[in-house]
Design a protein around this motif. Structure first.
Motif, mmCIF file in Angstrom:
data_model
loop_
_atom_site.group_PDB
_atom_site.id
_atom_site.type_symbol
_atom_site.label_atom_id
_atom_site.label_comp_id
_atom_site.label_asym_id
_atom_site.label_seq_id
_atom_site.Cartn_x
_atom_site.Cartn_y
_atom_site.Cartn_z
ATOM 1 N N THR A 20 148.758 -52.057 60.582
ATOM 2 C CA THR A 20 147.760 -52.634 59.270
ATOM 3 C C THR A 20 148.471 -52.252 57.183
ATOM 4 O OG1 THR A 20 146.535 -53.960 58.729
ATOM 5 C CG2 THR A 20 145.587 -52.119 59.457
ATOM 6 N N GLY A 21 148.373 -52.994 57.198
ATOM 7 C CA GLY A 21 148.726 -52.705 55.565
ATOM 8 C C GLY A 21 147.640 -53.499 54.407
ATOM 9 N N TYR A 22 147.796 -54.912 54.845
ATOM 10 C CA TYR A 22 146.932 -55.916 53.287
ATOM 11 C C TYR A 22 145.856 -56.023 53.365
ATOM 12 C CZ TYR A 22 150.809 -53.879 50.681
ATOM 13 O OH TYR A 22 152.222 -53.219 49.975
ATOM 14 N N SER A 23 145.717 -56.172 55.350
ATOM 15 C CA SER A 23 144.603 -57.251 55.838
ATOM 16 C C SER A 23 143.188 -56.482 55.084
ATOM 17 C CB SER A 23 144.089 -57.216 57.453
ATOM 18 O OG SER A 23 144.310 -56.110 57.814
ATOM 19 N N GLY A 24 143.068 -55.287 54.859
ATOM 20 C CA GLY A 24 141.937 -54.926 54.039
ATOM 21 C C GLY A 24 141.485 -55.853 52.718
ATOM 22 N N ARG A 25 142.148 -55.897 52.080
ATOM 23 C CA ARG A 25 141.933 -57.200 50.747
ATOM 24 C C ARG A 25 140.343 -58.208 51.590
ATOM 25 N NH1 ARG A 25 147.762 -59.028 48.973
ATOM 26 N NH2 ARG A 25 147.943 -56.699 47.562
ATOM 27 N N ASP A 26 139.994 -58.143 52.775
ATOM 28 C CA ASP A 26 139.582 -59.917 53.063
ATOM 29 C C ASP A 26 138.344 -58.401 54.054
ATOM 30 O OD1 ASP A 26 137.752 -60.949 55.349
ATOM 31 O OD2 ASP A 26 139.585 -62.335 55.599
ATOM 32 N N VAL A 45 144.063 -47.440 65.692
ATOM 33 C CA VAL A 45 144.711 -48.338 64.395
ATOM 34 C C VAL A 45 145.279 -47.428 63.229
ATOM 35 C CG1 VAL A 45 143.689 -49.667 62.396
ATOM 36 C CG2 VAL A 45 142.448 -49.755 64.601
ATOM 37 N N HIS A 46 146.245 -47.446 62.592
ATOM 38 C CA HIS A 46 147.253 -46.248 61.837
ATOM 39 C C HIS A 46 146.638 -47.651 60.577
ATOM 40 C CE1 HIS A 46 151.500 -45.397 60.802
ATOM 41 N NE2 HIS A 46 151.115 -46.255 59.761
ATOM 42 N N GLY A 50 148.308 -50.033 52.313
ATOM 43 C CA GLY A 50 148.409 -51.464 51.345
ATOM 44 C C GLY A 50 147.254 -51.526 50.884
ATOM 45 N N SER A 51 146.695 -51.915 50.870
ATOM 46 C CA SER A 51 144.870 -52.128 50.159
ATOM 47 C C SER A 51 143.680 -52.028 50.393
ATOM 48 C CB SER A 51 145.115 -53.795 49.920
ATOM 49 O OG SER A 51 144.567 -54.054 49.284
ATOM 50 N N SER A 62 140.409 -44.460 64.583
ATOM 51 C CA SER A 62 141.030 -44.328 63.588
ATOM 52 C C SER A 62 142.099 -43.423 63.548
ATOM 53 C CB SER A 62 140.071 -44.224 62.394
ATOM 54 O OG SER A 62 140.827 -44.032 60.830
ATOM 55 N N GLU A 63 142.957 -43.111 62.347
ATOM 56 C CA GLU A 63 143.832 -42.572 62.608
ATOM 57 C C GLU A 63 144.432 -42.147 60.863
ATOM 58 O OE1 GLU A 63 147.637 -42.864 63.893
ATOM 59 O OE2 GLU A 63 147.022 -42.522 66.058
ATOM 60 N N SER A 64 143.666 -42.436 60.292
ATOM 61 C CA SER A 64 143.701 -42.353 58.798
ATOM 62 C C SER A 64 144.219 -42.905 58.472
ATOM 63 C CB SER A 64 143.226 -40.327 59.189
ATOM 64 O OG SER A 64 143.021 -40.517 57.362
ATOM 65 N N PHE A 65 144.810 -42.316 58.016
ATOM 66 C CA PHE A 65 146.256 -42.653 56.509
ATOM 67 C C PHE A 65 147.452 -42.107 56.721
ATOM 68 C CE2 PHE A 65 148.353 -42.610 52.013
ATOM 69 C CZ PHE A 65 149.150 -42.648 52.935
ATOM 70 N N ARG A 66 148.586 -42.997 57.287
ATOM 71 C CA ARG A 66 149.524 -42.771 57.508
ATOM 72 C C ARG A 66 150.809 -42.979 56.789
ATOM 73 N NH1 ARG A 66 150.241 -39.912 62.724
ATOM 74 N NH2 ARG A 66 148.134 -39.297 63.492
ATOM 75 N N LEU A 67 152.074 -41.918 56.790
ATOM 76 C CA LEU A 67 153.116 -42.661 56.146
ATOM 77 C C LEU A 67 154.358 -42.582 57.119
ATOM 78 C CD1 LEU A 67 153.054 -41.992 52.410
ATOM 79 C CD2 LEU A 67 153.076 -43.794 53.673
ATOM 80 N N SER A 68 155.219 -43.369 57.907
ATOM 81 C CA SER A 68 155.958 -43.316 58.466
ATOM 82 C C SER A 68 157.472 -42.097 58.139
ATOM 83 C CB SER A 68 156.452 -44.788 59.647
ATOM 84 O OG SER A 68 155.025 -44.997 59.698
ATOM 85 N N PHE A 69 156.842 -40.849 57.841
ATOM 86 C CA PHE A 69 158.570 -40.829 56.845
ATOM 87 C C PHE A 69 159.146 -40.115 58.346
ATOM 88 C CE2 PHE A 69 157.699 -41.160 53.082
ATOM 89 C CZ PHE A 69 156.801 -40.682 52.151
#
Length: 224
Positions: A20-26, A45-46, A50-51, A62-69
């Protein structure tokens, strides 16, 4: 029907994963993710940052904050950015929600202004806002303007610039698309991401404060 299909897929998956990337705005999102994670054993939860946050980082799912490099052979995610940031309260992690570099200088001022208003209304002592930023992001965020605004409107923050002498985002982005391309062996100067010679970042802050700061800048010491 679609919701049923998604739920079935998650329950039956060998390694259930939500990205998920932006659903945290809610602000209701974290509560929903916690309830879902508690219902489905082994779900993860990856968080792509995003926000805001989507599930407390202290939760087992929680898998904390990840980037898919890099791509994991099974679920295609394996790069974990290990840091001390472990948000657990909705609204406590503020992210840009758009471009990655060049926004935090102004955002830090906004955080300080918001906290100052809240603390004044509640009669609390003002908090210290510590802005920790890489040199690339700092330079991309109009530092002279941001520092001048902070001085002009008396918005005190502590800024710590992590100086590695370059702007690494373009290299990372290029290697994500072309993992075996020419950029893998190119120098920082060759792909124009080097900040050498390194700017005097402290001097930027001093200059932004105007002629009232610094012996050499005072009118009394100016040559006629």
């Amino acid at each position: 029907m679609m919701l049923f299909a998604i739920s079935t897929a998650l329950v039956q998956a060998e390694r259930p994963l939500i990205t998920t990337g932006y659903s945290g705005r809610d602000r209701r999102t974290p509560e929903f993710f916690v309830a879902l994670a508690d219902l489905i054993p082994g779900i993860r939860v990856h968080d792509t940052g995003g926000s805001d946050m989507y599930i407390p980082f202290s939760h087992i799912a929680s898998e904390s904050f990840r980037l898919s490099f890099k791509l994991h052979p099974r679920d295609r995610h394996d790069l974990l950015l290990d840091c001390d940031l472990q948000p657990s309260r909705p609204g406590s992690w503020i992210n840009c929600g758009g471009t990655g570099n060049g926004w935090s200088n102004g955002a830090a001022l906004g955080v300080k202004m918001t906290l100052a208003d809240l603390e004044k209304g509640e009669g609390r002592q003002q908090s210290l806002v510590c802005h920790i930023v890489g040199d690339g992001s700092f330079m991309c965020a109009a530092p002279s303007s941001a520092l001048w605004v902070a001085s002009k409107y008396e918005i005190p923050i502590l800024t710590i610039v992590l100086n590695n002498g370059g702007w690494k985002a373009p290299r990372n982005s290029t290697e994500l698309v072309y993992p075996t391309g020419l950029s893998t062996s190119a120098s920082d100067d060759e792909i124009n991401v080097s900040f050498r010679p390194t700017p005097n970042y402290a001097a930027l802050a001093e200059a932004a404060a105007g002629s009232d700061v610094g012996w050499g800048n005072t009118s009394a010491n100016a040559e006629v």
